[in-house]
Design an enzyme around this catalytic site. Sequence first.
Site, mmCIF file in Angstrom:
data_model
loop_
_atom_site.group_PDB
_atom_site.id
_atom_site.type_symbol
_atom_site.label_atom_id
_atom_site.label_comp_id
_atom_site.label_asym_id
_atom_site.label_seq_id
_atom_site.Cartn_x
_atom_site.Cartn_y
_atom_site.Cartn_z
ATOM 1 N N CYS A 54 0.854 -1.032 -0.155
ATOM 2 C CA CYS A 54 0.014 -0.123 -0.185
ATOM 3 C C CYS A 54 1.086 1.194 -0.071
ATOM 4 O O CYS A 54 1.978 1.227 0.287
ATOM 5 C CB CYS A 54 -0.852 0.027 1.363
ATOM 6 S SG CYS A 54 -2.014 1.316 1.431
ATOM 7 N N SER A 56 0.693 3.687 1.742
ATOM 8 C CA SER A 56 1.006 4.229 3.235
ATOM 9 C C SER A 56 2.411 3.725 3.760
ATOM 10 O O SER A 56 3.099 4.148 4.321
ATOM 11 C CB SER A 56 -0.219 3.835 4.202
ATOM 12 O OG SER A 56 -1.278 4.696 3.866
ATOM 13 N N HIS A 59 4.916 5.530 2.337
ATOM 14 C CA HIS A 59 4.804 7.029 2.724
ATOM 15 C C HIS A 59 5.598 7.050 4.249
ATOM 16 O O HIS A 59 6.734 7.934 4.520
ATOM 17 C CB HIS A 59 3.273 7.448 3.275
ATOM 18 C CG HIS A 59 3.110 8.701 3.720
ATOM 19 N ND1 HIS A 59 3.155 10.043 3.216
ATOM 20 C CD2 HIS A 59 3.010 8.921 5.309
ATOM 21 C CE1 HIS A 59 3.163 10.952 4.290
ATOM 22 N NE2 HIS A 59 3.035 10.439 5.360
ATOM 23 N N HIS A 76 0.909 -3.874 5.630
ATOM 24 C CA HIS A 76 -0.294 -3.570 6.441
ATOM 25 C C HIS A 76 -1.642 -4.249 5.811
ATOM 26 O O HIS A 76 -2.703 -3.789 6.156
ATOM 27 C CB HIS A 76 -0.618 -2.440 7.147
ATOM 28 C CG HIS A 76 -0.625 -1.252 6.163
ATOM 29 N ND1 HIS A 76 0.128 -0.826 5.456
ATOM 30 C CD2 HIS A 76 -2.026 -0.573 5.907
ATOM 31 C CE1 HIS A 76 -0.218 0.211 4.548
ATOM 32 N NE2 HIS A 76 -1.478 0.430 4.793
#
Length: 401
Positions: A54, A56, A59, A76
């Site tokens: 993902c 994220s 990030h 995750h």
Amino acid sequence: MAQTQEASKTAGKPIRCRAAVARKAGEPLVIEEIIVAPPKARELRVRVLCSALCFSDIHFWRLKEPHGYYPRIFGHETVGVVESVGEGVEDVKVGDTVIPSFLAYCGECPDCISIKSNQCSKLRFELSPYIRDGTSRFSDAKGETIYHFGYTSGFSEYTVVDITHVTKVDPALPASKACLLGCGVSTGVGAAWKTADVEEGSTVAIFGLGVIGLAVAEGARLRGAKTIIGVDMNPDKVEIGKKFGITHFINPRELGGKLASEVILEMTDGLGADYCFECVGLPSLSQEAFTCCRKGWGKTIILGVDKPDSQFILNSLVNNHSGKTITGVQYGGLKPNLDIAILAKRYLDKELQLDLFVTHEIKLEEINKAFKLLIEGKCLRTVIWFDQERARADGVTFNEI
């Protein structure tokens, strides 16, 4: 039966396995042997089948201080099989298929009991480098601590998760689709379904057509939206977007100086879209989404994640007199323990198009390729397989990956 026998040999003992470890911010992950400690009370150890990457993860992988903790195991969007459980675990058993979640569900606090919130107030979401008790279950070959991420850490062959962070799912759900429900797809679909409560015949505008934006479109399609406007600078998203129900496409680079919000207002006779979604994480796009949101009852939902100190400013007069609302949301407003099962059933019933989100499937050794593909915008979701036997059972032929 084989899973039970496996657990009897390893339960209560440390397990040596492979993991993709982030040693420094922004540097390629390292495949190395780690030690995964047994679960403590109200924890379970999970044998990971596969995980998806993902944005994220990217990030936070890029972050240094104050939220950069290294060495760390990211991941995750994960699905796995319970290998062993700690004391006090009753809701799941060895051999169950589970999806870990970064959001907790204690089942006792006002937020967990209410239908209005998915933000557990007893076990709040934090950017913690540990499991719930404030310690780590990971260490490297030298005995040094490796940090957790999002209470899940799915880029390891085994991980340890608190019982409040797992949801049991139907093992009939293909693993490569099940892992998607851990974050991105659920977030987008949930934002249209639960947060916005998109109505049949309504108009929706989506800023950013990554997985979350496309999942918003999928959710809006399932809710019966009549017009779904997608905004993205990547022309490849035109055809991709159509598969998820997008009816109109706007490329900001092709507007001759106009803003996308201006074009959306023109398209809607100056009224604006009933529901606007910001799915990138840029304050400027949040401003645009709010600008072209319909007066009177329009809702703007912010899903994109920017730097922790980022801000955007609303005009007080416009905000006070427009009747519009704006809200942020985590995980699309879904409660993992309840809503993951609903989404899984909608997939098995051939309603939710999870298959379209998986564009690549790779082995653990190729995980850095997944980072490159996502950063360059050349994929939607890349699934990283840890259990190759299960991958082949799910129809993956690795010589084609």
